[in-house]
Design a protein around this motif. Sequence first.
Motif, PDB file in Angstrom:
ATOM      1  N   GLU A 167       0.835  -1.200   0.000  1.00  0.00           N
ATOM      2  CA  GLU A 167       0.000   0.000   0.000  1.00  0.00           C
ATOM      3  C   GLU A 167       0.872   1.253   0.000  1.00  0.00           C
ATOM      4  O   GLU A 167       0.600   2.210  -0.724  1.00  0.00           O
ATOM      5  CB  GLU A 167      -0.915   0.012   1.224  1.00  0.00           C
ATOM      6  N   LYS A 168       1.932   1.246   0.784  1.00  0.00           N
ATOM      7  CA  LYS A 168       2.855   2.391   0.816  1.00  0.00           C
ATOM      8  C   LYS A 168       3.521   2.574  -0.544  1.00  0.00           C
ATOM      9  O   LYS A 168       3.664   3.692  -1.028  1.00  0.00           O
ATOM     10  CB  LYS A 168       3.911   2.185   1.895  1.00  0.00           C
ATOM     11  N   GLN A 169       3.936   1.459  -1.149  1.00  0.00           N
ATOM     12  CA  GLN A 169       4.567   1.546  -2.466  1.00  0.00           C
ATOM     13  C   GLN A 169       3.589   2.097  -3.504  1.00  0.00           C
ATOM     14  O   GLN A 169       3.968   2.889  -4.364  1.00  0.00           O
ATOM     15  CB  GLN A 169       5.088   0.174  -2.903  1.00  0.00           C
ATOM     16  N   TYR A 170       2.331   1.679  -3.418  1.00  0.00           N
ATOM     17  CA  TYR A 170       1.336   2.177  -4.355  1.00  0.00           C
ATOM     18  C   TYR A 170       1.155   3.686  -4.205  1.00  0.00           C
ATOM     19  O   TYR A 170       1.110   4.411  -5.189  1.00  0.00           O
ATOM     20  CB  TYR A 170      -0.010   1.466  -4.138  1.00  0.00           C
ATOM     21  N   ARG A 171       1.060   4.152  -2.960  1.00  0.00           N
ATOM     22  CA  ARG A 171       0.908   5.603  -2.752  1.00  0.00           C
ATOM     23  C   ARG A 171       2.108   6.356  -3.306  1.00  0.00           C
ATOM     24  O   ARG A 171       1.956   7.406  -3.931  1.00  0.00           O
ATOM     25  CB  ARG A 171       0.743   5.904  -1.257  1.00  0.00           C
ATOM     26  N   LYS A 172       3.294   5.801  -3.097  1.00  0.00           N
ATOM     27  CA  LYS A 172       4.520   6.437  -3.586  1.00  0.00           C
ATOM     28  C   LYS A 172       4.512   6.507  -5.120  1.00  0.00           C
ATOM     29  O   LYS A 172       4.798   7.557  -5.711  1.00  0.00           O
ATOM     30  CB  LYS A 172       5.731   5.647  -3.097  1.00  0.00           C
ATOM     31  N   VAL A 173       4.161   5.409  -5.756  1.00  0.00           N
ATOM     32  CA  VAL A 173       4.104   5.365  -7.226  1.00  0.00           C
ATOM     33  C   VAL A 173       3.048   6.337  -7.731  1.00  0.00           C
ATOM     34  O   VAL A 173       3.258   7.059  -8.705  1.00  0.00           O
ATOM     35  CB  VAL A 173       3.805   3.928  -7.705  1.00  0.00           C
ATOM     36  N   ASN A 174       1.915   6.371  -7.074  1.00  0.00           N
ATOM     37  CA  ASN A 174       0.819   7.236  -7.487  1.00  0.00           C
ATOM     38  C   ASN A 174       1.227   8.709  -7.411  1.00  0.00           C
ATOM     39  O   ASN A 174       0.914   9.495  -8.302  1.00  0.00           O
ATOM     40  CB  ASN A 174      -0.409   6.964  -6.621  1.00  0.00           C
ATOM     41  N   ARG A 175       1.911   9.085  -6.339  1.00  0.00           N
ATOM     42  CA  ARG A 175       2.361  10.475  -6.212  1.00  0.00           C
ATOM     43  C   ARG A 175       3.419  10.810  -7.259  1.00  0.00           C
ATOM     44  O   ARG A 175       3.407  11.882  -7.854  1.00  0.00           O
ATOM     45  CB  ARG A 175       2.940  10.719  -4.814  1.00  0.00           C
ATOM     46  N   ALA A 176       4.347   9.874  -7.490  1.00  0.00           N
ATOM     47  CA  ALA A 176       5.458  10.138  -8.400  1.00  0.00           C
ATOM     48  C   ALA A 176       5.015  10.247  -9.860  1.00  0.00           C
ATOM     49  O   ALA A 176       5.582  11.037 -10.618  1.00  0.00           O
ATOM     50  CB  ALA A 176       6.511   9.045  -8.261  1.00  0.00           C
ATOM     51  N   CYS A 177       4.025   9.476 -10.251  1.00  0.00           N
ATOM     52  CA  CYS A 177       3.641   9.395 -11.663  1.00  0.00           C
ATOM     53  C   CYS A 177       2.280  10.014 -11.940  1.00  0.00           C
ATOM     54  O   CYS A 177       1.681   9.743 -12.981  1.00  0.00           O
ATOM     55  CB  CYS A 177       3.646   7.942 -12.123  1.00  0.00           C
ATOM     56  N   ARG A 178       1.775  10.809 -11.041  1.00  0.00           N
ATOM     57  CA  ARG A 178       0.411  11.331 -11.161  1.00  0.00           C
ATOM     58  C   ARG A 178       0.174  12.065 -12.477  1.00  0.00           C
ATOM     59  O   ARG A 178      -0.876  11.959 -13.086  1.00  0.00           O
ATOM     60  CB  ARG A 178       0.138  12.272  -9.993  1.00  0.00           C
ATOM     61  N   LYS A 179       1.172  12.819 -12.943  1.00  0.00           N
ATOM     62  CA  LYS A 179       0.971  13.644 -14.142  1.00  0.00           C
ATOM     63  C   LYS A 179       1.302  12.920 -15.437  1.00  0.00           C
ATOM     64  O   LYS A 179       1.093  13.463 -16.513  1.00  0.00           O
ATOM     65  CB  LYS A 179       1.797  14.914 -14.019  1.00  0.00           C
ATOM     66  N   GLU A 180       1.814  11.718 -15.328  1.00  0.00           N
ATOM     67  CA  GLU A 180       2.161  10.925 -16.510  1.00  0.00           C
ATOM     68  C   GLU A 180       1.350   9.634 -16.505  1.00  0.00           C
ATOM     69  O   GLU A 180       1.772   8.631 -15.931  1.00  0.00           O
ATOM     70  CB  GLU A 180       3.655  10.599 -16.513  1.00  0.00           C
ATOM     71  N   PRO A 181       0.180   9.612 -17.118  1.00  0.00           N
ATOM     72  CA  PRO A 181      -0.699   8.444 -17.044  1.00  0.00           C
ATOM     73  C   PRO A 181      -0.058   7.145 -17.545  1.00  0.00           C
ATOM     74  O   PRO A 181      -0.235   6.094 -16.935  1.00  0.00           O
ATOM     75  CB  PRO A 181      -1.891   8.814 -17.920  1.00  0.00           C
ATOM     76  N   LEU A 182       0.696   7.216 -18.617  1.00  0.00           N
ATOM     77  CA  LEU A 182       1.306   5.999 -19.154  1.00  0.00           C
ATOM     78  C   LEU A 182       2.351   5.448 -18.190  1.00  0.00           C
ATOM     79  O   LEU A 182       2.415   4.237 -17.954  1.00  0.00           O
ATOM     80  CB  LEU A 182       1.925   6.289 -20.528  1.00  0.00           C
ATOM     81  N   MET A 183       3.154   6.335 -17.614  1.00  0.00           N
ATOM     82  CA  MET A 183       4.133   5.897 -16.624  1.00  0.00           C
ATOM     83  C   MET A 183       3.429   5.290 -15.404  1.00  0.00           C
ATOM     84  O   MET A 183       3.891   4.305 -14.843  1.00  0.00           O
ATOM     85  CB  MET A 183       5.007   7.068 -16.169  1.00  0.00           C
ATOM     86  N   LEU A 184       2.334   5.923 -15.005  1.00  0.00           N
ATOM     87  CA  LEU A 184       1.577   5.437 -13.857  1.00  0.00           C
ATOM     88  C   LEU A 184       1.050   4.031 -14.111  1.00  0.00           C
ATOM     89  O   LEU A 184       1.175   3.143 -13.263  1.00  0.00           O
ATOM     90  CB  LEU A 184       0.427   6.389 -13.539  1.00  0.00           C
TER      91      LEU A 184
END
Length: 95
Positions: free
Chosen positions: A55-72
């Motif tokens: 869950e922590k990793q998901y939140r981290k990924v979500n914050r990091a890639c929020r503006k890049e949908p494909l990266m997300l």
Amino acid sequence: MSKFVETLRLKELAEEDIYFARRDQELIQALHDKRLAEAVAAETRKTRKLARTFEKQYRKVNRACRKEPLMLIRAIWRLVDKIRVAFHLAEKTSE
């Protein structure tokens, strides 16, 4: 008059079908809820800790890639693959 009687009969049959369909859905939902409760109760401390980590990793990924949908999407799929492997291994070790 016969058409009216037939219509009433069909109406009652439809109401009966609806009643039993609702009852079946409620019973199926209750069964799913029971199985879910049993699965949650059977969770070990290790799998709960593992779940919190992901869950922590998901939140981290979500914050990091929020503006890049494909990266997300790619990052989430990589995370999902990690989760599958980790829980598969955790399941095998608990057996």
